[in-house]
Design an enzyme around this catalytic site. Structure first.
Site, PDB file in Angstrom:
ATOM      1  N   LYS A  39       0.502  -1.232   0.066  1.00 40.35           N
ATOM      2  CA  LYS A  39      -0.106   0.131   0.130  1.00 40.35           C
ATOM      3  C   LYS A  39       0.948   1.231  -0.095  1.00 40.35           C
ATOM      4  O   LYS A  39       1.688   1.322   0.650  1.00 40.35           O
ATOM      5  CB  LYS A  39      -0.747  -0.060   1.302  1.00 40.35           C
ATOM      6  CG  LYS A  39      -2.062   1.246   1.284  1.00 40.35           C
ATOM      7  CD  LYS A  39      -3.164   0.602   1.991  1.00 40.35           C
ATOM      8  CE  LYS A  39      -4.291   1.544   1.985  1.00 40.35           C
ATOM      9  NZ  LYS A  39      -4.580   1.959   0.555  1.00 40.35           N
ATOM     10  N   GLY A  44       6.995   0.576   5.317  1.00 39.62           N
ATOM     11  CA  GLY A  44       7.642  -0.438   4.644  1.00 39.62           C
ATOM     12  C   GLY A  44       7.662  -0.025   3.137  1.00 39.62           C
ATOM     13  O   GLY A  44       8.798  -0.119   2.394  1.00 39.62           O
ATOM     14  N   CYS A  45       6.485   0.115   2.562  1.00 36.57           N
ATOM     15  CA  CYS A  45       6.437   0.553   1.294  1.00 36.57           C
ATOM     16  C   CYS A  45       7.124   1.860   0.771  1.00 36.57           C
ATOM     17  O   CYS A  45       7.696   2.060  -0.362  1.00 36.57           O
ATOM     18  CB  CYS A  45       4.874   0.562   0.767  1.00 36.57           C
ATOM     19  SG  CYS A  45       3.967  -0.906   1.274  1.00 36.57           S
ATOM     20  N   THR A  46       6.961   2.872   1.849  1.00 33.24           N
ATOM     21  CA  THR A  46       7.710   4.004   1.482  1.00 33.24           C
ATOM     22  C   THR A  46       9.100   3.861   1.574  1.00 33.24           C
ATOM     23  O   THR A  46       9.642   4.457   0.658  1.00 33.24           O
ATOM     24  CB  THR A  46       7.157   5.135   2.782  1.00 33.24           C
ATOM     25  OG1 THR A  46       5.865   5.354   2.393  1.00 33.24           O
ATOM     26  CG2 THR A  46       8.107   6.427   2.638  1.00 33.24           C
ATOM     27  N   ALA A  49      10.028   2.037  -1.725  1.00 33.62           N
ATOM     28  CA  ALA A  49       9.798   3.000  -2.851  1.00 33.62           C
ATOM     29  C   ALA A  49      11.228   4.206  -2.838  1.00 33.62           C
ATOM     30  O   ALA A  49      11.774   4.338  -3.957  1.00 33.62           O
ATOM     31  CB  ALA A  49       8.611   3.928  -2.944  1.00 33.62           C
TER      32      ALA A  49
END
Length: 158
Positions: A39, A44-46, A49
């Site tokens: 998401k 974690g995704c930030t 990325a």
């Protein structure tokens, strides 16, 4: 149709930020990195990325195109991309077609409840359109470096 290492990608079509349409044949001739993440705007995704962002020039130098893929919609992707100044596009797989094709939809336990979520995974597709390598259920630290190393090896072998 499921994906298999050392086989061509099955047919697919998806929309990405920047008005780009991505298909199984749209990037033949280039190494393709598809990273699936749960998401936009989550810790974690930030981090993941930003790590792909910080190594992006190295991926381009090695002949690779990077796409992030999640179930978020285009508006969410545009905002996430702008906020983090991502130099690569994000695919909005709102209908989960790619997520199912790549087998990254998993049942997870979140706050004691069973939920359907995306397992953090990365797929490396050769310039010939053949899936060369996959990383599933991965942890963010060190992962982007590992993918970059695999891209460089693939380019060297070509």
């Amino acid at each position: 149709m499921a994906i298999v290492v050392n086989k061509p990608l099955p047919e697919f079509e998806a929309n990405a930020t920047g008005g780009i349409k991505v298909t199984n044949g749209s990037h033949v001739g280039q190494i393709l990195v598809l990273y699936f993440y749960p998401k936009d705007n989550t810790p974690g995704c930030t981090t993941e990325a930003m790590q792909f962002r910080d190594k992006y020039k190295d991926f381009v130098k090695a002949g690779a195109v990077v796409f992030g893929v999640s179930r978020d919609n285009m508006k969410s992707h545009d905002e996430f991309k702008a906020k983090l100044e991502l130099p690569f596009e994000l695919i909005a797989d709102t209908e989960e077609k790619m997520c199912h094709m790549f087998g990254v939809v998993k049942n997870k336990i979140m706050y004691g409840k069973k939920v359907k979520g995306i397992e953090r995974s990365t797929f490396l597709v050769g310039a010939d359109g053949i899936l060369k390598q996959e990383w599933r259920g991965l942890k963010v630290p060190g992962h982007v470096d590992e993918v970059l190393k695999a891209v460089k090896l693939l380019k060297k072998a070509a």
